[in-house]
Design a protein around this motif. Structure first.
Motif, mmCIF file in Angstrom:
data_model
loop_
_atom_site.group_PDB
_atom_site.id
_atom_site.type_symbol
_atom_site.label_atom_id
_atom_site.label_comp_id
_atom_site.label_asym_id
_atom_site.label_seq_id
_atom_site.Cartn_x
_atom_site.Cartn_y
_atom_site.Cartn_z
ATOM 1 N N LEU A 80 11.075 55.183 -9.264
ATOM 2 C CA LEU A 80 12.109 54.209 -8.910
ATOM 3 C C LEU A 80 11.926 53.816 -7.444
ATOM 4 C CD1 LEU A 80 15.348 55.558 -10.607
ATOM 5 C CD2 LEU A 80 13.628 54.006 -11.507
ATOM 6 N N ASN A 81 12.396 52.641 -7.095
ATOM 7 C CA ASN A 81 12.209 52.125 -5.746
ATOM 8 C C ASN A 81 13.345 52.602 -4.834
ATOM 9 O OD1 ASN A 81 11.846 50.600 -3.468
ATOM 10 N ND2 ASN A 81 11.186 48.780 -4.612
ATOM 11 N N THR A 82 13.103 53.718 -4.129
ATOM 12 C CA THR A 82 14.163 54.331 -3.322
ATOM 13 C C THR A 82 14.617 53.420 -2.184
ATOM 14 O OG1 THR A 82 13.001 56.377 -3.773
ATOM 15 C CG2 THR A 82 14.829 56.513 -2.239
ATOM 16 N N THR A 83 13.667 52.700 -1.590
ATOM 17 C CA THR A 83 14.038 51.794 -0.492
ATOM 18 C C THR A 83 15.048 50.762 -0.978
ATOM 19 O OG1 THR A 83 11.723 51.997 0.080
ATOM 20 C CG2 THR A 83 13.039 50.435 1.357
ATOM 21 N N PHE A 84 14.725 50.168 -2.121
ATOM 22 C CA PHE A 84 15.641 49.176 -2.684
ATOM 23 C C PHE A 84 16.992 49.824 -3.020
ATOM 24 C CE2 PHE A 84 14.462 44.831 -4.133
ATOM 25 C CZ PHE A 84 13.432 44.663 -3.214
ATOM 26 N N GLY A 85 16.935 51.010 -3.611
ATOM 27 C CA GLY A 85 18.167 51.722 -3.950
ATOM 28 C C GLY A 85 19.035 51.950 -2.723
ATOM 29 N N LEU A 86 18.394 52.331 -1.619
ATOM 30 C CA LEU A 86 19.132 52.593 -0.382
ATOM 31 C C LEU A 86 19.761 51.301 0.145
ATOM 32 C CD1 LEU A 86 19.823 54.765 1.729
ATOM 33 C CD2 LEU A 86 17.805 54.032 3.008
ATOM 34 N N LEU A 87 18.946 50.216 0.136
ATOM 35 C CA LEU A 87 19.465 48.925 0.623
ATOM 36 C C LEU A 87 20.658 48.475 -0.229
ATOM 37 C CD1 LEU A 87 16.157 47.005 1.444
ATOM 38 C CD2 LEU A 87 17.865 47.912 3.052
#
Lengths: 548, 223
Positions: B71-78
């Motif tokens: 999963l795209n953690t950066t996107f999740g964080l944003l």
């Protein structure tokens, strides 16, 4: 007079006579777009009468098929669809919405001295969600119906080739109708009680609806999401409940019964509430144990959430889990007994007025006691292993769940009929109908206890020939039950058309709702009332003989 | 907090007061209480999914963590920051509508709504990449052979997709609701005496945000 007036109601002009809620407005649109809780109640009444009839026809088809051990009037596949549709229709479209939708909607505001529920538009939305669910369900039935049983157990329900999706969708939509009704009722009870209606003055029917609403709000979403998971799995093969993909079908059973066990209390608690009202009205003395009856409602509602595991005794549950779930299930028997003992104590040395609603209440006590005791027996693990999935279980839940709800629905219909429609029904045919319905119910399901004990499994199309006489007995009484219902329906329709005009309080009952006109005006009270007495304080007014 | 009480019967009733309520304060309390009950319902709705999550994570810990790494953690964080910020703006909107500042309330509602839409766009992009990597649930699960993903990872994707799509539907509904409230606000429907919709719309938005606060670590940050 016990209801004092303090505030002018909307639309009320000094000295003007406000017309009743039926004649106040006319035209189709005034009914389909009504926000009046009483008219919405009648919309529910019309709809649940139809769904009850539909479910009943399915039941009669099943009983007719079972007259002979094999190959009666339908093939095995049709039989499977029939018992599924009978279960789905009766559970989701009749027993869950019937008493709260009809009598809850009609009497909750009146019994707390309010002009309407807190959110009238949400109330109408609940009704239309229910109607949409019924339409979806019927549409699915017309397109073949499904054969999963009303419990939709996976992995069968996710792989069956029958039309399961619209039926799942119907149960899902119906759930939201039920949740919104629950929210509406809880808020109404909290915020719209008239001055003087403090918590210990709430009629017991209102306490029952409160307990029911709490379960509706907290349990229904769980089954909603579970059925959605089931539908998505059927549609896309997501594998959540599919062992081939690592999924666990037992998880479905846990999630399903986490709702569906409390759901039996969604069905039966309102019936208990009606029983309290009927006993309070016809025993001619104050009800015994008001507080205990009210509190035991919450005992049932609370423990009801912790008992679901008793549906999984034979699903590979550990002995410790099964023991805990069995013990918790038995606690419900204690809370129910508290109610039954108080009702019986209320009847002790009372001047009972034997009316049709009271007759239904007597039948209800019989069914509740025997249905309840067999429930405690079924919660005993060693016995349950023998009875699991047999007719014993079928007979048990038809006694306590179906019988109790149907009898109290009919009791409520007769008890409140004069108030709702302003007409009196003929007591003779009503009483005959009641006796036929009660005998029919007991006669239909008593043989099924014996069948189950001897090992007849539920949902089977054929059976050994030596079971036949018990099946025949069951079917004969099912027809007697149907006859009783038909007589009741005709009698009430005749009363609607040509019944004598009902006075405000034909029963001489002490409860608040009998103080207002029959039928009530659009806003129930000319002004917000102040209530200065307890609901079951019998005042010795207006005895029943005056009414006929 | 609005607590103005109307005298029974004597004073003129405000136009927003419905006939079944005796005063505005009680009507406001009823609406808020109803929303809280509805939120309780929503929590139960998601808790069944979290229950399935807990059960399968316990069953397949390795497959679970392997799938989570894709999963795209950066996107999740944003997305998380974005939703937290929108919760802040909607809270400010409630504050300013109480003070009767209509324009700033509208602007804040618009920012909240825009954050909701941004969330949906970002999440759609995530779904799009997962689609291209073959990380779809159940029978559509065909990851690249070199990743050595166990079959049970499909279960992670099933739970992930079902839960986050359901959450996104809630965001979408929230965007619609806040949009309607914003229009009502611009038309001058609300005042310090009556702002019920803004308050309960805000409550709903906070819940949508709160659910994501749980979903983000559960799905994106599995070690």
């Amino acid at each position: 007079m016990s209801l004092a007036v303090v505030e002018q109601a909307p639309g009320h002009h000094e000295g003007a006579e406000e017309p009743d809620y039926i004649r106040g407005k006319s035209g189709v649109m005034s009914w389909v777009l009504t926000l009046d809780h009483k008219r919405i109640a009648l919309l529910y009444l019309a709809t649940v009468t139809l769904t009850f009839f539909l479910g009943g026809v399915f039941a009669l088809a099943l009983r007719t098929e079972l007259l002979v051990p094999e190959n009666g009037i339908m093939d095995a596949m049709t039989y499977n669809r029939m018992f599924t549709l009978h279960g789905v229709t009766m559970v989701f479209f009749f027993m869950i919405p019937a008493i709260p939708g009809v009598f809850g909607n009609f009497f909750l505001p009146i019994m707390i001295g309010a002009h309407d529920v807190a959110f009238p538009r949400l109330n109408l939305a609940s009704y239309y969600l229910f109607l949409a669910a019924v339409c979806l369900g019927v549409w699915g039935m017309i397109h073949g119906g499904t054969d999963t049983g009303w419990t939709f157990y996976t992995p069968y329900s996710t792989t069956t080739t029958t039309t399961v999706l619209p039926i799942l969708a119907a149960a899902f939509v119906n759930g939201f109708s039920s949740i919104l009704t629950g929210v509406n009722f809880i808020v109404t009870i909290h915020t719209l009680r008239a001055d003087g209606v403090h918590w210990m003055r709430l009629p017991l029917f209102i306490w029952a609806l409160y307990g029911t609403s709490v379960i509706q709000v907290l349990a229904t979403p769980v089954v909603g999401i579970t059925l959605a998971l089931c539908a998505v799995e059927h549609f896309l093969g997501t594998g959540i409940f599919d062992p081939a993909r690592g999924g666990d079908p037992i998880l479905f059973q846990h999630l399903f019964w986490f709702y569906s066990h409390p759901a039996v209390y969604i069905m039966v608690l309102p019936a208990f509430g009606v029983a309290s009202e009927v006993v309070g009205a016809f025993t001619r003395k104050p009800l015994v144990g008001y507080r205990m009856i009210a509190l035991s409602t919450f005992g049932i509602a609370f423990v009801g959430f912790l008992a679901w595991g008793h549906h999984l005794f034979t699903s590979g549950q550990s002995a410790v889990d099964a023991g805990v779930f069995g013990f918790l299930s038995m606690l419900i028997g204690i809370f129910t007994s508290i109610k039954v003992f108080n009702w019986v104590a209320s009847m002790y040395k009372a001047s009972i007025v034997m009316t049709t609603p009271f007759m239904y209440a007597l039948g209800f006590f019989f069914l509740t006691v025997f249905g309840g005791m067999t429930g405690v027996a079924l919660a005993t693990i060693s016995l349950d292993v023998h009875w699991q999935d047999t007719y014993f279980v079928v007979a048990h839940f038809h006694f306590i769940m179906a019988g109790a709800v149907v009898l109290m629905f009919l009791a409520a219909l007769h008890y409140w009929f004069p108030k709702m429609f302003g007409k009196l029904y003929a007591e003779g045919p009503a009483m005959v109908g009641a006796v036929l319905v009660i005998l029919g119910f007991i006669g239909t399901f008593t043989p099924q206890f014996f069948l189950g004990n001897e090992g007849m499994p539920r949902r089977y199309y054929s059976y050994p020939a030596h079971f036949q006489w018990l099946h025949v007995a069951s079917t004969i009484f099912a027809y007697i039950l149907f006859l009783g219902l038909l007589l009741t329906l005709v009698n009430l329709i005749v009363a609607l058309v040509s019944g004598e005009k009902a006075p405000n309080n034909p029963w001489g009952a002490p409860q608040y709702e009998w103080d207002i006109p029959s039928p009530p005006t659009e806003h129930n009270f000319p002004a917000t009332p102040v209530i200065n007495r307890d609901p079951y304080e019998y005042r010795g007014e207006g005895i029943i003989e005056n009414a006929h | 907090m609005h607590t103005e009480t109307i005298d029974h019967g004597n004073a003129e009733k405000p136009p927003h007061l419905r006939f079944q309520f005796s005063d505005s304060a009680r009507q406001f309390h009823a609406a808020k209480f109803g929303m809280w009950l509805f939120l309780g319902q929503e929590v139960m709705f998601f808790s069944a999914l979290l229950c399935a999550y807990a059960y399968y994570r316990n069953q397949f810990p390795v497959a679970w963590s392997m799938a989570s790494h894709h999963l795209n953690t950066t996107f999740g964080l944003l997305e998380t920051i974005n939703l937290l910020f929108s919760s802040f703006t909607v809270a400010l909107a409630i504050h300013f509508v109480r003070l009767g500042k209509r324009t700033i309330t509208s602007v804040l509602l618009f920012v909240t709504l825009a954050c909701g839409i941004l969330f949906l766009v970002m999440h759609s992009y995530e779904y799009y990449t997962e689609y291209h990597e073959g990380l779809l649930p159940g029978r559509f699960f065909h990851p690249e052979a070199g990743w050595h993903m166990p079959m049970e990872s499909a279960m992670f994707m099933s739970c992930y997709f079902f839960t986050t799509v359901l959450h996104s539907i809630h965001v979408l509904i929230g965007v619609g609701v806040l949009g309607v409230i914003m229009v009502f606000n611009m038309k001058g429907k609300y005042s310090p005496a009556y702002y019920t919709h803004v308050e309960i719309g805000g409550l709903y938005w906070h819940l949508v945000d709160l659910i994501w606060i749980f979903l983000f670590p559960l799905y994106y940050l599995v070690a």
